[in-house]
Design an enzyme around this catalytic site. Structure first.
Site: not given
Ligand code: UDX
Ligand code: ADP
Length: 486
Positions: A10, A102-103, A232, A279, A288
């Site tokens: 991935g 990806n999940t 997580k 914020q 996520c």
């Molecule tokens: C998040 C977690 O922070 C990270 O630890 C985890 O591994 C993956 O998910 P991410 O999705 O990259 O990371 O972004 P993050 O900075 O957490 O922001 C998520 C969303 O919340 C964004 O849309 C951001 O704009 C919003 N946000 C964040 C707010 O609206 N207000 C805030 O105060 C902080």
């Molecule tokens: P994340 O944000 O969790 O990293 P992404 O969607 O950005 O997720 O990336 C996941 C990657 O995993 C994709 O590029 C997808 O093509 C790859 N992937 C999914 N299943 C397989 C698999 N069985 N073998 C190889 N690559 C895979």
């Protein structure tokens, strides 16, 4: 057993940056990132990487100044970091394999809209079991439901060859997009879930020996695999909960005259609460937060923990309410109709400093405005134009409407020309210092600004002549109007 070769299945937002940092910190380890998506691998092997990552990290450890993702990749690529589609070869030679696929949330079948779709993880586990001719440590990095490690072990055991064993670890990634490199290098903690067996403990030590090259040992937490998986999900749920909590106060602030930023400052000064993630905004997005909370909700429902499920569901419901409330405010303010009006959307990524649009609040706002008959001009500094169109076609299920009513621009001034309103959906820094006087003159009047991120100087904008609305604060009309516009 020392780990000499790592394979990461991935090459996405998690796998790419994580393995790049590992390759940088461990020049003696050969790291191969594989993906079944040939285009993605080609991008990782090109000058234009598939993901955009800034780096606020001040000084380099092994690379000269500011090693953003690009610099790390360009420095380590074809040295001890490789990107490939040859999944089988990479698995075969690896001592340790990260599963970083990806999940997404399931879109059909049992648990639709809530449970995580584990088909890519299962597929990766099956491939590992089928290909491997030597024993491996398999590390689950993707965010997965609780007990996923157990399912992965089951798939591996059921398909393993004679003499080959697998030890499964859970090592969830906490990086945040836009600051991924900083988060990886200066991680608050590294969490490693393992089996409470001699083999499980050995595998834990092997993975520890990689991280301790740059992370202090006391920041590495060993737990059982279920705690690691749940931690997580819970971390993301807690962060999202803070945003929904502050957002829940915004409507109240707008009515009463309180300013949500002042309230957030006052709350955050209490060191037990702290200032981060308070914020107020149009709503949270990203791959996520929603997915992980839905995952908790689904597990709780399956276990008949209805009250717990309802509690966490509220965090999502509040987020939906906030996006809807913001859009309704736009429509109401513009004389209850945006039909045939042109609205310029500033920002399409789910937050600044990333080109990622997954679950971006911008998508929801744009969809609603398109449903109301608006024409949209969209500008985002990093999101690929094609991605914006794809997201809107997917959201509206109406390619014709998107084709007819959406135009994407490469600069903010042209985008705002002749439009009735500007809607800030992402907090990109460059939006703060635009020449709003110029923009005002180029717009239809009355000219509106809806600041969904609370980043602009609203007083200044009012003085220019804009009708201003923001989240969580009533903007009073200025006494003196400096410019009248045309
Ligand atoms: C998040 C977690 O922070 C990270 O630890 C985890 O591994 C993956 O998910 P991410 O999705 O990259 O990371 O972004 P993050 O900075 O957490 O922001 C998520 C969303 O919340 C964004 O849309 C951001 O704009 C919003 N946000 C964040 C707010 O609206 N207000 C805030 O105060 C902080
Ligand atoms: P994340 O944000 O969790 O990293 P992404 O969607 O950005 O997720 O990336 C996941 C990657 O995993 C994709 O590029 C997808 O093509 C790859 N992937 C999914 N299943 C397989 C698999 N069985 N073998 C190889 N690559 C895979």
């Amino acid at each position: 057993m020392p780990v000499n070769k790592i394979c990461c299945i991935g090459a996405g937002y998690v796998g790419g940056p994580t393995c790049s940092v590992i390759a940088m910190q461990c020049p003696d380890i050969r790291v191969i990132v594989v993906d079944k998506n040939k285009d993605r691998i080609n991008q990782w092997n090109s000058d234009l990487l598939p993901i955009y990552e800034t780096c606020s990290w001040p000084a380099a450890i092994t690379l000269s100044e500011e090693p953003g993702l690009e610099k790390i990749v360009f420095c380590c690529r074809n040295r001890n970091l490789f990107f490939s589609t040859d999944i089988e070869a990479a698995i075969k030679e690896a001592d340790l394999i990260f599963i970083s696929v990806n999940t997404p949330t399931k879109i059909f079948g049992e648990g639709k809209g809530r449970a995580a779709d584990m088909k890519y993880v299962e597929e990766a586990a099956r491939t590992i079991a089928t290909i491997s001719t030597s024993s491996k440590i398999v590390v689950e990095k993707s965010t997965v439901p609780v007990k996923a490690a157990e399912s992965i072990s089951k798939v591996l055991r059921a398909n393993q060859k004679a003499g080959v064993t697998f030890e499964v670890l859970s090592n969830p990634e906490f990086l945040s997009e836009g600051t991924a490199i900083d988060n990886l290098i200066n991680a608050d903690r590294v969490l490693i879930g393992h089996n409470d067996t001699p083999e499980g403990k050995d595998a834990f030590e092997d993975l520890c020996s990689i991280y301790t090259r740059w992370i202090p040992r006391d920041r590495i937490i060993g737990t059982n695999t279920w705690s690691s998986e749940l931690s997580k999900l819970a971390s993301n749920a807690f962060l999202a909960q803070r945003i929904s909590s502050i957002n829940s106060l915004t409507a109240l602030c707008e009515i009463t005259g309180a300013d949500v930023s002042e309230v957030a400052l006052a709350i955050g000064q209490d060191h037990r609460i702290g200032p981060k993630f308070l914020q107020a905004s149009v709503g949270f997005g990203g791959s996520c937060f929603q997915k992980d909370i839905l995952n908790i909700v689904y597990i709780c429902e399956c276990l008949s923990l209805r009250e717990v499920a309802a509690y966490w569901q509220q965090v999502i419901d509040m987020n939906e309410y906030q996006k809807e409330r913001f859009t309704k405010k736009i429509i109401e303010t513009m004389f209850h109709s945006v039909s045939e009006k042109t609205l310029t959307i500033f920002g399409f990524s789910f937050k600044k400093d990333t080109g990622d649009t997954r679950e971006s609040p911008s998508i929801t706002v744009c969809k609603r405005l398109l449903d109301e008959g608006a024409r949209l001009h969209i500008y985002d500094p990093k999101v690929f134009h094609e991605q914006i169109i794809n997201d809107l076609v997917y959201a509206t299920r109406d390619p014709e409407k998107v084709n007819k009513s959406v135009n994407i621009f490469s600069d903010p001034y042209t985008a705002a020309n002749y439009s009735h309103a500007i809607v800030i959906c992402t907090e990109w820094d460059e939006f703060i210092n635009l020449d709003y006087s110029n923009i005002y003159y180029s717009m239809k009047k009355p000219a509106y600004i809806f600041d969904g991120r609370k980043i602009l100087d609203h007083q200044d904008l009012s003085l220019i002549g804009f009708e201003v609305f923001t989240i969580g604060k009533r903007i009073d009309k200025p006494h003196v109007k400096i410019t009248n516009g045309v």
